[in-house]
Design a protein around this motif. Structure first.
Motif, PDB file in Angstrom:
ATOM      1  N   ALA A 164       0.826  -1.220   0.000  1.00 61.46           N
ATOM      2  CA  ALA A 164       0.000   0.000   0.000  1.00 61.46           C
ATOM      3  C   ALA A 164       0.856   1.265   0.000  1.00 61.46           C
ATOM      4  O   ALA A 164       0.654   2.177   0.796  1.00 61.46           O
ATOM      5  N   LYS A 165       1.810   1.308  -0.909  1.00 60.41           N
ATOM      6  CA  LYS A 165       2.791   2.400  -0.944  1.00 60.41           C
ATOM      7  C   LYS A 165       2.148   3.788  -1.019  1.00 60.41           C
ATOM      8  O   LYS A 165       2.500   4.697  -0.267  1.00 60.41           O
ATOM      9  N   ARG A 166       1.182   3.944  -1.921  1.00 60.87           N
ATOM     10  CA  ARG A 166       0.648   5.289  -2.157  1.00 60.87           C
ATOM     11  C   ARG A 166      -0.162   5.799  -0.969  1.00 60.87           C
ATOM     12  O   ARG A 166      -0.064   6.974  -0.602  1.00 60.87           O
ATOM     13  N   ILE A 167      -0.928   4.931  -0.364  1.00 61.08           N
ATOM     14  CA  ILE A 167      -1.756   5.398   0.752  1.00 61.08           C
ATOM     15  C   ILE A 167      -0.922   5.569   2.022  1.00 61.08           C
ATOM     16  O   ILE A 167      -1.193   6.456   2.840  1.00 61.08           O
ATOM     17  N   ASN A 168       0.148   4.785   2.161  1.00 63.24           N
ATOM     18  CA  ASN A 168       1.068   5.026   3.276  1.00 63.24           C
ATOM     19  C   ASN A 168       1.822   6.342   3.087  1.00 63.24           C
ATOM     20  O   ASN A 168       2.092   7.050   4.064  1.00 63.24           O
ATOM     21  N   MET A 169       2.141   6.682   1.855  1.00 63.50           N
ATOM     22  CA  MET A 169       2.751   7.982   1.571  1.00 63.50           C
ATOM     23  C   MET A 169       1.783   9.105   1.929  1.00 63.50           C
ATOM     24  O   MET A 169       2.157  10.104   2.571  1.00 63.50           O
ATOM     25  N   TYR A 170       0.525   8.942   1.541  1.00 61.39           N
ATOM     26  CA  TYR A 170      -0.501   9.935   1.862  1.00 61.39           C
ATOM     27  C   TYR A 170      -0.637  10.113   3.373  1.00 61.39           C
ATOM     28  O   TYR A 170      -0.713  11.253   3.867  1.00 61.39           O
ATOM     29  N   LEU A 171      -0.656   9.014   4.098  1.00 59.20           N
ATOM     30  CA  LEU A 171      -0.777   9.104   5.557  1.00 59.20           C
ATOM     31  C   LEU A 171       0.431   9.813   6.163  1.00 59.20           C
ATOM     32  O   LEU A 171       0.297  10.561   7.132  1.00 59.20           O
ATOM     33  N   ARG A 172       1.611   9.594   5.583  1.00 61.02           N
ATOM     34  CA  ARG A 172       2.793  10.341   6.050  1.00 61.02           C
ATOM     35  C   ARG A 172       2.571  11.839   5.889  1.00 61.02           C
ATOM     36  O   ARG A 172       2.834  12.619   6.799  1.00 61.02           O
ATOM     37  N   TRP A 173       2.068  12.239   4.745  1.00 59.73           N
ATOM     38  CA  TRP A 173       1.813  13.660   4.504  1.00 59.73           C
ATOM     39  C   TRP A 173       0.865  14.251   5.548  1.00 59.73           C
ATOM     40  O   TRP A 173       1.092  15.343   6.058  1.00 59.73           O
ATOM     41  N   MET A 174      -0.212  13.529   5.829  1.00 55.92           N
ATOM     42  CA  MET A 174      -1.270  14.077   6.676  1.00 55.92           C
ATOM     43  C   MET A 174      -0.929  14.025   8.171  1.00 55.92           C
ATOM     44  O   MET A 174      -1.298  14.924   8.924  1.00 55.92           O
ATOM     45  N   VAL A 175      -0.226  12.979   8.602  1.00 56.18           N
ATOM     46  CA  VAL A 175      -0.035  12.719  10.037  1.00 56.18           C
ATOM     47  C   VAL A 175       1.298  13.261  10.552  1.00 56.18           C
ATOM     48  O   VAL A 175       1.363  13.847  11.634  1.00 56.18           O
ATOM     49  N   ARG A 176       2.351  13.035   9.786  1.00 56.61           N
ATOM     50  CA  ARG A 176       3.689  13.399  10.272  1.00 56.61           C
ATOM     51  C   ARG A 176       3.893  14.914  10.202  1.00 56.61           C
ATOM     52  O   ARG A 176       3.736  15.525   9.155  1.00 56.61           O
ATOM     53  N   LYS A 177       4.256  15.507  11.310  1.00 55.77           N
ATOM     54  CA  LYS A 177       4.521  16.947  11.371  1.00 55.77           C
ATOM     55  C   LYS A 177       6.022  17.149  11.408  1.00 55.77           C
ATOM     56  O   LYS A 177       6.685  16.761  12.375  1.00 55.77           O
ATOM     57  N   ASP A 178       6.591  17.709  10.350  1.00 57.60           N
ATOM     58  CA  ASP A 178       8.030  17.981  10.410  1.00 57.60           C
ATOM     59  C   ASP A 178       8.275  19.485  10.491  1.00 57.60           C
ATOM     60  O   ASP A 178       7.403  20.302  10.205  1.00 57.60           O
ATOM     61  N   LYS A 179       9.473  19.823  10.900  1.00 62.67           N
ATOM     62  CA  LYS A 179       9.827  21.237  11.091  1.00 62.67           C
ATOM     63  C   LYS A 179      10.236  21.901   9.778  1.00 62.67           C
ATOM     64  O   LYS A 179      10.444  23.110   9.734  1.00 62.67           O
ATOM     65  N   GLN A 180      10.338  21.097   8.733  1.00 66.70           N
ATOM     66  CA  GLN A 180      10.827  21.616   7.463  1.00 66.70           C
ATOM     67  C   GLN A 180       9.700  22.055   6.527  1.00 66.70           C
ATOM     68  O   GLN A 180       9.950  22.663   5.496  1.00 66.70           O
ATOM     69  N   GLY A 181       8.449  21.705   6.868  1.00 68.16           N
ATOM     70  CA  GLY A 181       7.326  22.160   6.056  1.00 68.16           C
ATOM     71  C   GLY A 181       6.986  21.282   4.880  1.00 68.16           C
ATOM     72  O   GLY A 181       6.290  21.725   3.954  1.00 68.16           O
ATOM     73  N   VAL A 182       7.452  20.028   4.870  1.00 65.91           N
ATOM     74  CA  VAL A 182       7.091  19.091   3.791  1.00 65.91           C
ATOM     75  C   VAL A 182       5.808  18.357   4.164  1.00 65.91           C
ATOM     76  O   VAL A 182       4.792  18.473   3.480  1.00 65.91           O
ATOM     77  N   TRP A 187      -3.496  15.933  10.834  1.00 65.91           N
ATOM     78  CA  TRP A 187      -4.380  14.946  11.470  1.00 65.91           C
ATOM     79  C   TRP A 187      -3.902  14.693  12.895  1.00 65.91           C
ATOM     80  O   TRP A 187      -3.059  13.827  13.143  1.00 65.91           O
ATOM     81  N   LYS A 188      -4.412  15.463  13.817  1.00 69.50           N
ATOM     82  CA  LYS A 188      -3.918  15.468  15.193  1.00 69.50           C
ATOM     83  C   LYS A 188      -4.337  14.226  15.983  1.00 69.50           C
ATOM     84  O   LYS A 188      -3.755  13.934  17.029  1.00 69.50           O
ATOM     85  N   SER A 189      -5.351  13.501  15.514  1.00 77.57           N
ATOM     86  CA  SER A 189      -5.820  12.321  16.250  1.00 77.57           C
ATOM     87  C   SER A 189      -4.917  11.109  16.046  1.00 77.57           C
ATOM     88  O   SER A 189      -5.061  10.096  16.726  1.00 77.57           O
ATOM     89  N   LEU A 190      -3.988  11.209  15.102  1.00 82.49           N
ATOM     90  CA  LEU A 190      -3.053  10.123  14.811  1.00 82.49           C
ATOM     91  C   LEU A 190      -1.628  10.615  15.050  1.00 82.49           C
ATOM     92  O   LEU A 190      -1.378  11.821  15.094  1.00 82.49           O
ATOM     93  N   SER A 191      -0.687   9.668  15.193  1.00 81.23           N
ATOM     94  CA  SER A 191       0.692  10.067  15.474  1.00 81.23           C
ATOM     95  C   SER A 191       1.660   9.424  14.491  1.00 81.23           C
ATOM     96  O   SER A 191       1.366   8.371  13.892  1.00 81.23           O
ATOM     97  N   ALA A 192       2.828  10.034  14.353  1.00 79.98           N
ATOM     98  CA  ALA A 192       3.853   9.524  13.437  1.00 79.98           C
ATOM     99  C   ALA A 192       4.300   8.122  13.825  1.00 79.98           C
ATOM    100  O   ALA A 192       4.738   7.340  12.971  1.00 79.98           O
ATOM    101  N   ALA A 193       4.194   7.779  15.113  1.00 77.76           N
ATOM    102  CA  ALA A 193       4.600   6.450  15.580  1.00 77.76           C
ATOM    103  C   ALA A 193       3.755   5.337  14.970  1.00 77.76           C
ATOM    104  O   ALA A 193       4.167   4.176  14.954  1.00 77.76           O
TER     105      ALA A 193
END
Length: 254
Positions: A164-182, A187-193
């Motif tokens: 499920a490469k594409r949807i896992n990539m999408y979830l990275r975009w929505m859930v993971r908060k990075d300091k670089q702005g990518v 989605w605050k109810s989920l975590s990068a972990a």
């Protein structure tokens, strides 16, 4: 390399590639066109859905999608009439055609009207350290509307051993908060972990060369193996290493 050296090497590569410059050549630029949460998550979902093949073609066609949705994806999804969908019929990206696009618009409307939105659907079945089961249940909810069977292939199912490469990539975009702005982290109810690395030919080949992955196929079992290895490097943010694996594979031919 031992584990400490490997982590140091990959952390350097994350810092190198997890930058705003990364956006210029990546489909993540599509949701970056918007500022409203719902616009970002819909634009990201549609861009990720067609994210296979030539990257320039992906970006061009994702931009076409946004134009067809009148640069207001959430408003279009919520308020379109059947007559508004006719103009979507000519759209095509590889095997994703206009009928698929229309079905996705209707399914997204169903998700927002009956399931409280995209984030809520994924959150409902999220596990503490994995979203793979949540993807399975998202697909079920998404296709509750009338649809052609062929359209289902455009959302992968991890419970059928897909990476499920594409949807896992999408979830990275929505859930993971990075300091670089990518990545957005909206989605605050989920975590990068809880995230899994988007596993494709590039990240898979690099992971094997680095000893992070032994399985030869890029499937669900390989993803579970890679997840375990990356969580040993950083349990709170394992998918930051997607930047390192992807960058090493695509930009450095590692």
């Amino acid at each position: 390399m031992n584990n400490t050296e490997l982590k140091e090497f990959l952390d350097i590569k994350v810092a190198q590639y997890n930058t705003l410059e990364f956006i210029d050549s990546d489909p993540v630029q599509i949701p970056h066109l918007f500022s409203k949460k719902e616009d970002i998550e819909i634009a990201g979902f549609l861009a990720a859905t067609i994210a296979w093949g030539n990257r320039k073609s992906i970006i061009n066609n994702a931009n076409k999608m946004m134009g067809l949705l009148e640069q207001a994806p959430y408003d279009f999804i919520r308020n379109h009439q059947d007559s508004d969908l006719k103009k979507l019929e000519p759209f095509v990206h590889r095997t994703f055609n206009g009928i698929d696009f229309i079905t996705f618009v209707k399914a997204l409307q169903h998700i927002y009207k009956n399931h409280h939105g995209l984030e809520a659907v994924f959150n409902k079945h999220a596990k503490k350290s994995s979203l793979q089961e949540a993807i399975h249940y998202f697909k079920k909810a998404f296709f509750e509307i009338e649809h052609l069977q062929r359209t289902q292939k455009h959302i992968s199912d991890p419970l059928k051993n897909s990476a499920a490469k594409r949807i896992n990539m999408y979830l990275r975009w929505m859930v993971r908060k990075d300091k670089q702005g990518v990545d957005f982290g909206i989605w605050k109810s989920l975590s990068a972990a809880q995230l899994s690395c988007p596993l494709d030919v590039h990240s898979g080949n690099v992971a094997r060369k680095l000893g992070l992955l032994n399985r030869k196929q890029n499937d669900g079992k390989a993803l579970a193996e890679l997840d375990k290895a990356l969580r040993q490097l950083d349990v709170q943010d394992p998918v930051k290493y997607d930047f390192a694996l992807f960058g090493l594979g695509v930009f450095e031919s590692f």
